[in-house]
Design a protein around this motif. Structure first.
Motif, mmCIF file in Angstrom:
data_model
loop_
_atom_site.group_PDB
_atom_site.id
_atom_site.type_symbol
_atom_site.label_atom_id
_atom_site.label_comp_id
_atom_site.label_asym_id
_atom_site.label_seq_id
_atom_site.Cartn_x
_atom_site.Cartn_y
_atom_site.Cartn_z
ATOM 1 N N HIS A 117 43.670 36.039 38.696
ATOM 2 C CA HIS A 117 43.573 35.421 39.944
ATOM 3 C C HIS A 117 44.931 34.291 40.010
ATOM 4 O O HIS A 117 44.960 34.005 39.245
ATOM 5 N N ILE A 130 44.306 39.008 48.821
ATOM 6 C CA ILE A 130 43.141 38.781 49.607
ATOM 7 C C ILE A 130 43.310 38.039 50.749
ATOM 8 O O ILE A 130 42.652 38.241 51.647
ATOM 9 N N GLU A 142 46.593 34.447 48.271
ATOM 10 C CA GLU A 142 45.625 34.686 47.060
ATOM 11 C C GLU A 142 45.645 36.303 46.710
ATOM 12 O O GLU A 142 45.627 36.958 47.522
ATOM 13 N N PHE A 181 44.563 38.986 43.510
ATOM 14 C CA PHE A 181 43.595 39.300 42.312
ATOM 15 C C PHE A 181 43.758 40.594 41.859
ATOM 16 O O PHE A 181 44.113 41.692 42.842
ATOM 17 N N ARG A 214 38.406 44.417 41.500
ATOM 18 C CA ARG A 214 37.937 45.173 42.518
ATOM 19 C C ARG A 214 36.659 44.259 43.406
ATOM 20 O O ARG A 214 35.638 45.082 43.760
ATOM 21 N N TYR A 215 36.709 43.242 43.062
ATOM 22 C CA TYR A 215 35.549 42.354 43.497
ATOM 23 C C TYR A 215 36.015 41.045 43.952
ATOM 24 O O TYR A 215 37.182 40.678 43.657
ATOM 25 N N LYS A 216 35.216 40.193 44.667
ATOM 26 C CA LYS A 216 35.844 38.656 44.897
ATOM 27 C C LYS A 216 35.585 37.771 44.001
ATOM 28 O O LYS A 216 34.572 37.562 43.382
ATOM 29 N N LYS A 238 35.160 34.762 42.008
ATOM 30 C CA LYS A 238 34.249 33.521 42.169
ATOM 31 C C LYS A 238 33.998 32.821 40.621
ATOM 32 O O LYS A 238 33.632 33.646 39.941
#
Length: 197
Positions: free
Chosen positions: A125, A144, A154, A156, A159-161, A163
């Protein structure tokens, strides 16, 4: 640990700088000043004060063992780039605090080697300045979105947000720090000071 690399016929090594060696290393000082002082000055509207604080925080994070610093050296043992990575409470995600390859050594595979070196089996990230978004995209990151408050993007690799949380330290600026900030602001080239007005 040194990792020797050869990309496109160009030889360099990547070395993890131990937290115990950060204060005494001229290479660390050159890399941090090059990134926070020069590169961010060219790429952002951030003031000298903001960049100084970010550099102080990066140094404190490394010294506290919360972040790790890796420097790429050419065959002459001169620093040519660096990456700072911070561990998060999610083992699958590492946070890239800064990555830079100095201009003369760009497009030789150094940046990619630095990313590959710290990635392992984790997702990365990062927040990119506008001028480095294309590089991030070419190296497996997805955009993102923009952070309106500072103009970074942003990025990354997953393949996901992303957190997560992470531990950090904040520098407490002293009168000596303020004198250094004032002196640096006076020395900053006119091409950069228009942004900081």
């Amino acid at each position: 640990m040194n990792k020797k690399t050869k990309k496109n016929g160009f030889k360099f090594s990547i070395k993890h700088i131990r937290k115990e060696d950060v204060e005494s290393s001229m290479s660390v000082k050159l890399c941090l000043a090059g990134f926070y002082g020069l590169e961010l000055g060219k790429e952002t509207d951030w003031s000298v004060d903001n960049r100084y604080r970010m550099q102080a925080q990066a140094l404190m994070m490394i010294e506290a063992g919360l972040s790790k610093l890796f420097i790429a050296f050419n065959e002459e043992k001169l620093p040519i780039g660096m990456v700072i990575v911070t561990k998060t409470e999610v083992p699958k995600i590492k946070r890239i605090e800064s990555i830079v390859v100095f201009e003369s050594f760009r497009k030789l595979g150094v940046g990619r080697a630095l990313i590959d070196h710290v990635r392992g089996d984790s997702d990365l990230h990062s927040f990119s300045v506008p001028g480095a978004v294309e590089w991030h995209l070419k190296n497996g990151f997805k955009n993102i979105g923009i952070k309106e408050d500072d103009g970074t993007y942003e990025m990354f690799t997953g393949r996901y947000k992303p957190k997560y949380t992470f531990d950090y330290v904040l520098p407490m600026m002293t009168a000596e720090d303020q004198r250094a900030i004032d002196a640096l602001a006076r020395l900053e080239p006119p091409s950069l000071t228009h942004k900081n007005a």
